[in-house]
Design a protein around this motif. Structure first.
Motif, PDB file in Angstrom:
ATOM      1  N   HIS A  39      -1.113 -45.757  37.784  1.00 32.46           N
ATOM      2  CA  HIS A  39      -1.624 -45.755  39.302  1.00 32.46           C
ATOM      3  C   HIS A  39      -2.265 -44.362  39.546  1.00 32.46           C
ATOM      4  O   HIS A  39      -1.996 -43.493  38.875  1.00 32.46           O
ATOM      5  N   ALA A  43      -0.396 -44.246  45.210  1.00 31.72           N
ATOM      6  CA  ALA A  43      -0.254 -45.667  44.937  1.00 31.72           C
ATOM      7  C   ALA A  43       0.926 -46.021  44.084  1.00 31.72           C
ATOM      8  O   ALA A  43       1.822 -45.231  44.179  1.00 31.72           O
ATOM      9  N   SER A  47       1.388 -51.976  42.430  1.00 35.11           N
ATOM     10  CA  SER A  47      -0.239 -52.251  42.956  1.00 35.11           C
ATOM     11  C   SER A  47      -1.286 -52.351  41.693  1.00 35.11           C
ATOM     12  O   SER A  47      -2.180 -53.115  41.812  1.00 35.11           O
ATOM     13  N   MET A  48      -0.602 -51.791  40.579  1.00 33.55           N
ATOM     14  CA  MET A  48      -1.577 -51.993  39.330  1.00 33.55           C
ATOM     15  C   MET A  48      -1.689 -53.374  38.872  1.00 33.55           C
ATOM     16  O   MET A  48      -2.587 -53.569  37.998  1.00 33.55           O
TER      17      MET A  48
END
Length: 225
Positions: A39, A43, A47-48
């Motif tokens: 990431h 982040a 979220s990835m």
């Protein structure tokens, strides 16, 4: 000055060791390939995993690694490397550890793709250039090699024609195009098969053309005999 490279006999221990690893996609015992996701600043590993949804491919195991406090290193990627330690070394060790675990689970490195966005793209490309071998693919989205100065002679070995994709805006506020161009040159020097795409006015983000390019690389690995 020689570059730090991970030594399996004496692993580096720093802020990013023992952080969360988020997994997704196929079970590792059933997957034909794997992707390690890294990431950007601020982040998270979780979220990835949106990329897993975008790629929409079967038979792939995803692993997203987490930086402590959501940042792999504190300053710009173009600051002197010593100002971003121990974060860089710790992050490189983190990628290496995931590759090793995947290898131990039966997925060879030539079936492993490394993908990073922004700060994660910088770490991903730096890892591959410092540890050249045949990977499934290297994806640097809005990133490039790390440091105030890049010395080509420090990068030695062979990528064995690993596909490398570099995508970035021509006016990214964080990543100068000149650094993406230099990253391309270094990877070509060490034997990678590089595709670079510079998108006019895109900004600091990921577009559908980049997503499609990664999908194509995934399919190439999954369809290989």
């Amino acid at each position: 000055m020689s570059l730090f490279r991970v030594d399996p006999e004496t692993p580096f221990s720093g802020p990013h060791q023992n952080q969360q690893v988020v997994t997704g996609g196929s079970n590792i015992d059933e997957a034909k390939m794997a992707m390690i996701l890294t990431h950007g600043r601020g982040a998270s590993a979780q979220s990835m995993m949106m990329f897993a949804d975008e790629f929409d491919a079967d038979d792939i195991h995803y692993r997203a690694i987490q930086a402590k406090r959501h940042t792999w290193y504190p300053r710009s990627f173009m600051a002197p490397k010593e100002m971003n330690q121990p974060g860089i070394k710790s992050g490189l060790q983190g990628i290496h550890d995931q590759i090793s675990e995947l290898n131990e689970s039966g997925i060879s490195t030539d079936k492993i793709m490394l993908l990073g966005f922004s700060q994660g793209a910088c770490l991903t490309t730096e890892f591959a250039a410092r540890h050249p071998q045949r990977y499934g693919g290297i994806i640097g989205l809005s990133g490039g090699l790390i440091g105030d100065e890049i010395h080509p002679q420090n990068y030695k070995g062979s990528m064995e024609q690993t596909p490398v994709f570099l995508g970035c805006s021509d006016r990214d506020p964080h990543i100068p195009q000149e650094r993406v161009d230099l990253t391309e040159e270094i990877f070509q020097k060490i034997g990678a098969d590089v595709t670079k795409k510079i998108y006019v006015g895109m900004g600091h983000t990921v577009n559908q053309d980049e997503i499609q390019h990664v999908r194509n690389l995934i399919n190439r690995i999954l369809n290989a005999e």
